[in-house]
Design a protein around this motif. Sequence first.
Motif, mmCIF file in Angstrom:
data_model
loop_
_atom_site.group_PDB
_atom_site.id
_atom_site.type_symbol
_atom_site.label_atom_id
_atom_site.label_comp_id
_atom_site.label_asym_id
_atom_site.label_seq_id
_atom_site.Cartn_x
_atom_site.Cartn_y
_atom_site.Cartn_z
ATOM 1 N N LEU A 194 -3.837 -3.939 2.049
ATOM 2 C CA LEU A 194 -3.269 -2.638 2.399
ATOM 3 C C LEU A 194 -1.927 -2.412 1.711
ATOM 4 C CD1 LEU A 194 -4.113 -2.320 6.211
ATOM 5 C CD2 LEU A 194 -5.086 -0.999 4.316
ATOM 6 N N ASP A 195 -1.170 -3.477 1.504
ATOM 7 C CA ASP A 195 0.082 -3.328 0.751
ATOM 8 C C ASP A 195 -0.183 -2.897 -0.683
ATOM 9 O OD1 ASP A 195 1.806 -3.933 2.824
ATOM 10 O OD2 ASP A 195 1.787 -6.085 2.408
ATOM 11 N N CYS A 196 -1.334 -3.273 -1.219
ATOM 12 C CA CYS A 196 -1.700 -2.904 -2.593
ATOM 13 C C CYS A 196 -2.452 -1.581 -2.668
ATOM 14 C CB CYS A 196 -2.556 -4.006 -3.228
ATOM 15 S SG CYS A 196 -1.769 -5.631 -3.309
ATOM 16 N N THR A 197 -2.603 -0.902 -1.532
ATOM 17 C CA THR A 197 -3.401 0.325 -1.471
ATOM 18 C C THR A 197 -2.508 1.554 -1.598
ATOM 19 O OG1 THR A 197 -4.994 -0.761 -0.006
ATOM 20 C CG2 THR A 197 -5.034 1.650 -0.081
ATOM 21 N N TRP A 222 5.149 -7.421 -2.003
ATOM 22 C CA TRP A 222 6.185 -6.582 -2.618
ATOM 23 C C TRP A 222 5.686 -5.967 -3.919
ATOM 24 C CZ3 TRP A 222 10.187 -3.638 -2.781
ATOM 25 C CH2 TRP A 222 10.896 -3.465 -3.968
ATOM 26 N N ARG A 223 5.103 -6.791 -4.794
ATOM 27 C CA ARG A 223 4.616 -6.258 -6.062
ATOM 28 C C ARG A 223 3.463 -5.283 -5.847
ATOM 29 N NH1 ARG A 223 5.446 -11.757 -7.250
ATOM 30 N NH2 ARG A 223 7.158 -12.118 -8.712
ATOM 31 N N GLY A 224 2.600 -5.617 -4.886
ATOM 32 C CA GLY A 224 1.495 -4.717 -4.604
ATOM 33 C C GLY A 224 1.949 -3.379 -4.064
ATOM 34 N N ALA A 225 2.925 -3.412 -3.141
ATOM 35 C CA ALA A 225 3.443 -2.167 -2.581
ATOM 36 C C ALA A 225 4.178 -1.347 -3.638
ATOM 37 C CB ALA A 225 4.370 -2.474 -1.405
ATOM 38 N N LYS A 226 4.891 -2.025 -4.507
ATOM 39 C CA LYS A 226 5.599 -1.319 -5.576
ATOM 40 C C LYS A 226 4.616 -0.665 -6.535
ATOM 41 C CE LYS A 226 8.904 -2.198 -9.332
ATOM 42 N NZ LYS A 226 9.702 -3.230 -10.032
ATOM 43 N N PRO A 256 -4.906 -4.640 -10.728
ATOM 44 C CA PRO A 256 -5.203 -6.081 -10.747
ATOM 45 C C PRO A 256 -4.798 -6.779 -9.449
ATOM 46 C CG PRO A 256 -4.172 -5.401 -12.806
ATOM 47 C CD PRO A 256 -4.061 -4.239 -11.866
ATOM 48 N N LEU A 257 -3.685 -6.345 -8.864
ATOM 49 C CA LEU A 257 -3.237 -6.984 -7.627
ATOM 50 C C LEU A 257 -4.202 -6.696 -6.482
ATOM 51 C CD1 LEU A 257 0.597 -6.263 -7.840
ATOM 52 C CD2 LEU A 257 -0.583 -8.422 -8.270
ATOM 53 N N ALA A 258 -4.702 -5.456 -6.395
ATOM 54 C CA ALA A 258 -5.652 -5.117 -5.347
ATOM 55 C C ALA A 258 -6.976 -5.847 -5.551
ATOM 56 C CB ALA A 258 -5.878 -3.606 -5.317
ATOM 57 N N ALA A 259 -7.429 -5.944 -6.802
ATOM 58 C CA ALA A 259 -8.672 -6.661 -7.091
ATOM 59 C C ALA A 259 -8.531 -8.142 -6.740
ATOM 60 C CB ALA A 259 -9.040 -6.493 -8.560
ATOM 61 N N ALA A 260 -7.375 -8.731 -7.038
ATOM 62 C CA ALA A 260 -7.141 -10.128 -6.677
ATOM 63 C C ALA A 260 -7.096 -10.304 -5.164
ATOM 64 C CB ALA A 260 -5.843 -10.620 -7.312
#
Length: 525
Positions: A434-437, A497-501, A313-317
């Motif tokens: 990229l942090d969410c990847t 932070w949440r995306g990278a985690k 969801p974070l990457a889609a957002a």
Amino acid sequence: MGEISSQIPDKSREEDESIYGNSLGMKMQKERDMYGDAYEGIEDKPTKGEFCTWYFYGFCSYFVLAVLVPIVFPLIISQTSPDLPEPPQGWLKSFKDLKCLQNEMQLYVGLVNRDIRVGGRSFSPLEWTSISWITGVLLATPILAFTSFNLDDGNCQRLIAAAATGIGALFCLPTGFFKKSGVFLLYLAIILSTITVTGAWSGRHLGLLIRGFTGSKIPKSQFSTRRLISSKLSLYSTAFGCFGAVIIASFTYHMLSHSDRFTALWVVSIFSGLLWALGLIHIFSTIRRSGCSADSLEESSSIAHILTIFRSPLAAASLALVFLSSFMTMCIFGSTMLYVLGYLCLKTHNILFLWLIYFMVPLVSLPLAHRLQQIMKLDAEKMLLVAFMLSTLTSGCGIYYRESTWSTSMVFLFSAIQGTATGLLHSFGTVLLLDCTPAGKEGIFSSWSSWGRVVGAWAGFAWSTSMPGNIRKAFGVSVCAGIIGMVVLIFGNISSWRGAKAAGHIIKKRKVGDHFKGSDSTNDV
């Protein structure tokens, strides 16, 4: 042997310090010594030369979507019309009843005059550019679906990027062979499809550069290091790209002074193609392994691989934010350019100054923004929030003063503000995604990012140019896009932070004896 081994960390530390400064370089080397192989990840550490060529690649490619497609090609297509109808108020007055020069009004009328006939319908050069733009997007979609899998798990990443760059640059060369508007549909479709593919490759490459310097899995304490590195690489690449845009925009203005504008603008297109082709230097000079993760190898279906981004969801957002930011910036740019040209009748030299301010201010403001981010310890989502606020401010002021005659100084002021906002949105939108990847999925995630950015720019361009002079509707939609972007950022619980985690970049470290070992668990981070 002991003496040789002791010299290796010193050399690595010197490279870090030369690229990122003494304090950050020493801090990163200390972490490497402490965490060992778990910190390094699976990517080779980039060299200083690789970073330099990365910035050079931004210089050679950013201008394509910023200047070549929305400015140069509509101007070339406008020169294919043999005769222009005189506007109701005459050639010496603008549509806001202000004094104007004939060549200035002819430039505007040439862009909005519906003289391109296809079947039973007529289109203006701006509308024809929009049609060609979406044709390029449709052409790029199946290509991206095919190449994204190869970008992640194949061994021909450089071949894909080189072929797309070479083909796109090649189709910039023959644009003046035929003085027919119909042929530009082919030129623009090819150029836009190839810049979409190269955008996917460059996004993936940026992810590998970040991962190579910080490691694919890092402790919580070192996320600030990743944040500074990723933002610097993205911001400085965009700043160098703005410098390339300045060159093409200035050259375009210079060639408009020639009597044969069609041939003169053809020369601009040729020069743009040659500059774009110089990006091959970076493509062939850098070698990055595919770096596919174990998770990516488990994907047996290409459809499942393509839809991977929507599992997060974070990457889609973040992808939605890329689209909104691209739409908003292009809508503001297109509607403003048409309004100041056809209604305010800004002098041609002031048009040049507007372009220079819009593209040159980010050369200073983006590095300063990185410094501000470093001092205030801001993540990508907070920087995006600031950028959305700046763009919304620009659009809101445009709506509020729509009935007034804008002074030249005010136009320049908001050009500087919007130029900075555009650079921030472009840079930090990439960083946040990229942090969410997850590691090994940079290819497919960057493909979606590139596609979303090009589609957003097309939508903004099409909306703003379909109603030339109606800044109330153009800026009104831009304000709505900005508000939606801010709502998504604030209430969508989105953060680097949440995306990278969630992507697995952050791991917990547990101490065993005198060494640190990585743990896959991130629950207690």
